[in-house]
Design a protein around this motif. Structure first.
Motif, PDB file in Angstrom:
ATOM      1  N   ASN A   1       0.838  -1.190   0.000  1.00 31.24           N
ATOM      2  CA  ASN A   1       0.000   0.000   0.000  1.00 31.24           C
ATOM      3  C   ASN A   1       0.879   1.247   0.000  1.00 31.24           C
ATOM      4  N   GLY A   2       2.055   1.130  -0.622  1.00 25.52           N
ATOM      5  CA  GLY A   2       3.030   2.212  -0.631  1.00 25.52           C
ATOM      6  C   GLY A   2       2.709   3.327  -1.606  1.00 25.52           C
ATOM      7  N   PRO A   3       3.549   4.360  -1.608  1.00 25.07           N
ATOM      8  CA  PRO A   3       3.358   5.506  -2.497  1.00 25.07           C
ATOM      9  C   PRO A   3       3.769   5.171  -3.928  1.00 25.07           C
ATOM     10  N   ASP A   4       3.559   6.107  -4.834  1.00 28.02           N
ATOM     11  CA  ASP A   4       4.043   5.940  -6.201  1.00 28.02           C
ATOM     12  C   ASP A   4       5.543   5.687  -6.161  1.00 28.02           C
ATOM     13  N   GLY A   5       6.021   4.818  -7.028  1.00 30.23           N
ATOM     14  CA  GLY A   5       7.431   4.455  -7.039  1.00 30.23           C
ATOM     15  C   GLY A   5       7.697   3.182  -6.263  1.00 30.23           C
ATOM     16  N   SER A   6       6.700   2.714  -5.523  1.00 36.41           N
ATOM     17  CA  SER A   6       6.827   1.443  -4.808  1.00 36.41           C
ATOM     18  C   SER A   6       6.115   0.370  -5.634  1.00 36.41           C
ATOM     19  N   PHE A   7       5.800  -0.725  -5.004  1.00 37.03           N
ATOM     20  CA  PHE A   7       5.068  -1.800  -5.681  1.00 37.03           C
ATOM     21  C   PHE A   7       3.585  -1.733  -5.326  1.00 37.03           C
ATOM     22  N   ARG A   8       3.057  -0.541  -5.237  1.00 38.89           N
ATOM     23  CA  ARG A   8       1.670  -0.286  -4.833  1.00 38.89           C
ATOM     24  C   ARG A   8       0.692  -1.224  -5.536  1.00 38.89           C
ATOM     25  N   SER A   9      -0.188  -1.830  -4.745  1.00 40.77           N
ATOM     26  CA  SER A   9      -1.256  -2.734  -5.176  1.00 40.77           C
ATOM     27  C   SER A   9      -0.774  -4.096  -5.655  1.00 40.77           C
ATOM     28  N   MET A  10       0.514  -4.363  -5.548  1.00 45.73           N
ATOM     29  CA  MET A  10       1.042  -5.666  -5.960  1.00 45.73           C
ATOM     30  C   MET A  10       1.167  -6.586  -4.747  1.00 45.73           C
ATOM     31  N   VAL A  11       1.035  -7.880  -4.998  1.00 45.42           N
ATOM     32  CA  VAL A  11       1.242  -8.873  -3.946  1.00 45.42           C
ATOM     33  C   VAL A  11       2.748  -9.042  -3.768  1.00 45.42           C
ATOM     34  N   MET A  12       3.226  -8.841  -2.539  1.00 48.46           N
ATOM     35  CA  MET A  12       4.653  -8.898  -2.245  1.00 48.46           C
ATOM     36  C   MET A  12       4.931  -9.902  -1.128  1.00 48.46           C
ATOM     37  N   TRP A  13       6.049 -10.608  -1.254  1.00 47.67           N
ATOM     38  CA  TRP A  13       6.517 -11.477  -0.181  1.00 47.67           C
ATOM     39  C   TRP A  13       6.967 -10.621   0.999  1.00 47.67           C
ATOM     40  N   GLY A  14       6.862 -11.130   2.190  1.00 44.29           N
ATOM     41  CA  GLY A  14       7.339 -10.413   3.369  1.00 44.29           C
ATOM     42  C   GLY A  14       8.828 -10.153   3.331  1.00 44.29           C
ATOM     43  N   SER A  15       9.572 -10.961   2.592  1.00 40.89           N
ATOM     44  CA  SER A  15      11.028 -10.808   2.493  1.00 40.89           C
ATOM     45  C   SER A  15      11.465  -9.887   1.358  1.00 40.89           C
ATOM     46  N   SER A  16      10.507  -9.351   0.594  1.00 37.38           N
ATOM     47  CA  SER A  16      10.830  -8.437  -0.512  1.00 37.38           C
ATOM     48  C   SER A  16      11.166  -7.051   0.041  1.00 37.38           C
ATOM     49  N   SER A  17      11.619  -6.164  -0.837  1.00 39.28           N
ATOM     50  CA  SER A  17      11.930  -4.801  -0.435  1.00 39.28           C
ATOM     51  C   SER A  17      11.898  -3.886  -1.648  1.00 39.28           C
ATOM     52  N   CYS A  18      11.884  -2.576  -1.407  1.00 34.05           N
ATOM     53  CA  CYS A  18      11.972  -1.590  -2.487  1.00 34.05           C
ATOM     54  C   CYS A  18      12.557  -0.303  -1.927  1.00 34.05           C
ATOM     55  N   GLY A  19      12.780   0.666  -2.783  1.00 36.21           N
ATOM     56  CA  GLY A  19      13.375   1.937  -2.391  1.00 36.21           C
ATOM     57  C   GLY A  19      12.456   2.848  -1.597  1.00 36.21           C
ATOM     58  N   GLU A  20      11.183   2.503  -1.483  1.00 32.11           N
ATOM     59  CA  GLU A  20      10.225   3.331  -0.751  1.00 32.11           C
ATOM     60  C   GLU A  20       9.945   2.796   0.661  1.00 32.11           C
ATOM     61  N   TRP A  21      10.760   1.875   1.155  1.00 35.99           N
ATOM     62  CA  TRP A  21      10.578   1.282   2.478  1.00 35.99           C
ATOM     63  C   TRP A  21      10.598   2.354   3.555  1.00 35.99           C
ATOM     64  N   LYS A  22       9.660   2.250   4.485  1.00 36.43           N
ATOM     65  CA  LYS A  22       9.602   3.124   5.657  1.00 36.43           C
ATOM     66  C   LYS A  22       9.367   2.242   6.878  1.00 36.43           C
ATOM     67  N   PRO A  23       9.994   2.546   8.018  1.00 40.06           N
ATOM     68  CA  PRO A  23       9.782   1.705   9.211  1.00 40.06           C
ATOM     69  C   PRO A  23       8.331   1.714   9.640  1.00 40.06           C
ATOM     70  N   PHE A  24       7.895   0.626  10.232  1.00 41.37           N
ATOM     71  CA  PHE A  24       6.499   0.502  10.682  1.00 41.37           C
ATOM     72  C   PHE A  24       6.150   1.635  11.635  1.00 41.37           C
ATOM     73  N   ARG A  25       7.069   1.951  12.521  1.00 41.69           N
ATOM     74  CA  ARG A  25       6.857   3.041  13.491  1.00 41.69           C
ATOM     75  C   ARG A  25       8.176   3.780  13.670  1.00 41.69           C
ATOM     76  N   ASP A  26       8.133   5.101  13.589  1.00 39.77           N
ATOM     77  CA  ASP A  26       9.359   5.906  13.761  1.00 39.77           C
ATOM     78  C   ASP A  26       9.750   6.025  15.202  1.00 39.77           C
TER      79      ASP A  26
END
Length: 65
Positions: free
Chosen positions: A40-65
């Protein structure tokens, strides 16, 4: 499935991943319940795609700051 820490930049520890996971009260440990979830990431992520829990992308943000 897998357990990840908040320092690991994978979908399971990202605020945008909507897969089932168990998160400790300090948001330091993430246990994946189902291996896949929707991004459910922003544009530039894998928005709306099914992703493995072990996947990653450049738009990663920590669950809680």
């Amino acid at each position: 499935m897998g357990t990840w820490s908040r320092e690991m930049q994978v979908c399971a520890s990202c605020r945008y991943w909507c897969g089932k996971r168990k998160i400790d009260s300090w948001a330091c440990s993430f246990e994946v319940i189902e291996s896949e979830g929707i991004c459910n990431g922003p544009d530039g992520s894998f928005r709306s795609m099914v992703m493995w829990g072990s996947s990653s992308c450049g738009e990663w943000k920590p669950f809680r700051d």
